[in-house]
Design an enzyme around this catalytic site. Sequence first.
Site, short mmCIF file in Angstrom:
data_model
loop_
_atom_site.label_atom_id
_atom_site.label_comp_id
_atom_site.label_asym_id
_atom_site.label_seq_id
_atom_site.Cartn_x
_atom_site.Cartn_y
_atom_site.Cartn_z
N ASP A 159 2.17 1.88 9.20
CA ASP A 159 0.96 1.42 8.59
C ASP A 159 -0.11 1.35 9.61
O ASP A 159 0.09 2.05 10.61
CB ASP A 159 1.15 -0.35 8.18
CG ASP A 159 0.39 -0.76 7.02
OD1 ASP A 159 -0.58 -0.80 7.05
OD2 ASP A 159 1.04 -0.98 5.85
N HIS A 230 -3.80 2.75 4.91
CA HIS A 230 -2.87 2.32 5.73
C HIS A 230 -2.24 3.21 6.82
O HIS A 230 -1.14 3.42 6.97
CB HIS A 230 -1.74 1.63 4.99
CG HIS A 230 -2.01 0.50 4.26
ND1 HIS A 230 -2.40 -0.82 5.10
CD2 HIS A 230 -2.35 0.08 3.20
CE1 HIS A 230 -2.78 -1.62 4.04
NE2 HIS A 230 -2.67 -1.12 2.80
N GLU A 292 -3.89 0.41 -1.73
CA GLU A 292 -5.25 -0.14 -0.68
C GLU A 292 -5.79 0.98 -0.06
O GLU A 292 -5.99 0.89 1.19
CB GLU A 292 -4.46 -1.10 0.02
CG GLU A 292 -4.03 -2.36 -0.94
CD GLU A 292 -3.67 -3.46 0.09
OE1 GLU A 292 -3.63 -4.80 -0.38
OE2 GLU A 292 -3.14 -3.26 1.02
N TRP A 358 3.03 -3.93 -8.22
CA TRP A 358 2.91 -5.02 -7.31
C TRP A 358 1.59 -5.95 -7.58
O TRP A 358 1.68 -7.17 -7.40
CB TRP A 358 2.99 -4.55 -5.86
CG TRP A 358 1.61 -3.94 -5.30
CD1 TRP A 358 1.29 -2.86 -5.55
CD2 TRP A 358 0.43 -4.73 -4.75
NE1 TRP A 358 0.09 -2.37 -5.08
CE2 TRP A 358 -0.60 -3.68 -4.56
CE3 TRP A 358 0.18 -5.85 -4.19
CZ2 TRP A 358 -1.79 -4.04 -4.03
CZ3 TRP A 358 -1.13 -6.15 -3.47
CH2 TRP A 358 -2.04 -5.09 -3.66
N TYR A 383 6.67 -11.90 -3.52
CA TYR A 383 5.95 -11.71 -2.19
C TYR A 383 6.50 -12.89 -1.27
O TYR A 383 5.92 -13.78 -1.33
CB TYR A 383 4.53 -11.60 -2.20
CG TYR A 383 4.02 -10.20 -2.41
CD1 TYR A 383 4.62 -9.36 -3.43
CD2 TYR A 383 3.03 -9.61 -1.46
CE1 TYR A 383 4.13 -8.15 -3.29
CE2 TYR A 383 2.49 -8.16 -1.66
CZ TYR A 383 3.22 -7.30 -2.73
OH TYR A 383 2.75 -6.20 -2.79
N ASP A 385 6.07 -13.22 1.84
CA ASP A 385 5.26 -13.73 2.82
C ASP A 385 4.55 -14.95 2.08
O ASP A 385 3.76 -15.47 3.10
CB ASP A 385 4.28 -12.63 3.35
CG ASP A 385 3.37 -12.03 2.32
OD1 ASP A 385 3.91 -11.77 1.22
OD2 ASP A 385 2.37 -11.61 2.29
N TRP A 433 6.71 -8.83 3.79
CA TRP A 433 5.50 -8.28 4.66
C TRP A 433 5.28 -9.16 5.75
O TRP A 433 5.15 -10.28 5.83
CB TRP A 433 4.32 -8.11 4.01
CG TRP A 433 4.26 -7.37 2.59
CD1 TRP A 433 4.37 -7.75 1.07
CD2 TRP A 433 4.27 -5.87 2.57
NE1 TRP A 433 4.39 -6.81 0.36
CE2 TRP A 433 4.46 -5.49 1.16
CE3 TRP A 433 4.51 -4.91 3.49
CZ2 TRP A 433 4.32 -4.10 0.58
CZ3 TRP A 433 4.28 -3.60 2.94
CH2 TRP A 433 4.42 -3.40 1.92
N THR A 434 5.16 -8.60 7.12
CA THR A 434 5.54 -9.41 8.24
C THR A 434 4.37 -9.39 9.16
O THR A 434 4.33 -9.60 10.42
CB THR A 434 6.56 -8.74 8.95
OG1 THR A 434 6.16 -7.34 9.46
CG2 THR A 434 8.04 -8.53 8.21
N GLU A 435 3.26 -9.46 8.46
CA GLU A 435 2.15 -9.81 9.27
C GLU A 435 2.32 -11.16 9.91
O GLU A 435 1.66 -11.09 11.20
CB GLU A 435 0.75 -9.90 8.31
CG GLU A 435 0.44 -8.55 7.88
CD GLU A 435 0.62 -8.18 6.44
OE1 GLU A 435 1.83 -8.66 6.21
OE2 GLU A 435 0.06 -7.31 5.80
#
Length: 506
Positions: A159, A230, A292, A358, A383, A385, A433-435
């Site tokens: 990413d 990304h 995106e 998604w 999701y 997250d 998703w690990t932001e």
Amino acid sequence: AATEIAADAASAGTAAWLRTELGAATGWPLPPPASGALPGEPPPRIVLAVDAAAGLGPEGYRLRVDGRAAHVTGHDPAGVFYGAQTLRQLLPPAAYRRAPLAAPVWELPRLEIQDRPRFRWRGCLLDVARHFLPKHQVLRFIDLLAMHKLNVLHLHLTDDQGWRLEIGRYPRLTEVGSWRRESQVGAGPAARFDGRPHGGFYTQDDIREIVGYAAARHITVVPEIDVPGHSQAAIAAYPWLGESGELEVGREWGIIEHVLNVSDATLDFYRDVFDEVMELFPSEYICVGGDECPKTQWRASETARRRMREEGLADEEELQSWFIRQLDAHLTARGRRLLGWDEILEGGLAPGATVASWRGTEGGVAAARAGHDVVMCPTSTAYLDYRQSASDEEPIPVGHVLGAADVYAAEPVPPELTPEEAAHVLGAQVNVWTEHMDSPRAVDYMVFPRLPAFAEVVWSHGARDYARFRPRLEAHLERLDALGVEYRPMDGPRPWQRRPGVPGRR
């Protein structure tokens, strides 16, 4: 208490797994039956066998427990493995510990269970690009997926904020692209930066180990190399791939304007990358992302405008579709199938593409109606997250509220599809998703107990009732306790699971 595990050749892998897991919890060797044993009543046994003629269906199994043996019969080796997982669930939670607590005397109830999964794609995406998870934590995560009878690990490897896979031909992807100088903390306009370098990557031998470990547990690892958006980490390593010149690896979250250029050299670069990816990952599906992707740089790019003229493309959406189709042709020629997020529908879908839907279910519906296979993972229900309650005590709350009950209530097949169209829904996955998950403890908190709820959705047939499921989920938490999983309690986070002062985005 069983003292022997008997298995046919096709079930030998599950027998080895069961000896390791139950052997650790009991302290017993659990050997195979001895040849030439003395006459007399045999000791209790667990008997594992594959019988494709038993009418159990793919990945299906039958578990029968009588007075002297537990018989697990599977349609295939995966079915035997899932039957063995069910057998373990029938034992006390101590069966999930790594050493015996006392001399165990465990009894299995007399019963017969016949079961098989509803969907063939029962998946979970794990984002290791935003926050890197060391290899041993990935292996632990695979064990947790296997425990819940999931069979796909979608591994998001690249990413803007990091490139996590060693590529022999392009070493700067990990020398430069796997480390960023700092990370955004929190979300929204009040977010800040931590000033702390973060990174890591998997060597090719690490990946071979991860893939092999997963395969032994009947999990397919689907790799994702995200293009043409990304991609800032790749551009930081090789600036000629982009439209912006030299960049650093991304340190903020969200949609970033920097994208790949559409030159022949960039496409050749990624064909080389995907060739190495295919050598490491035997999965039928290879994910190319496609989500995106801002078009601002392409609108100002002479290279992009020239490509559009040469290929007769009407706009930048068609240009993105053209880019994805080049990779689809490359993968298809090598016997693989392209998987991409639902943005790949824009501008025309590549012939062999499978869509991960998604942005709601609309993309999945459109793809299925066009004859393409679909994996459902809409933000509304998939999701992990997203925050688990409306309470201010939730750590870094983002998105809408998505609790275990919401995940459990989701129906993967959109009701507007005909039976013929619905057959294109391979299944579903949840996305991690690990932001905002900067440690394995944070991943545990966000994934559990929602993952068990999802696992029942994609496995079970027929109507579901959360009121009946919840007591079973609460009992299941005792197994997670035995494994050391730091899940979110049903009544809210523990004090150390909160993140006071770190802003979220709702």
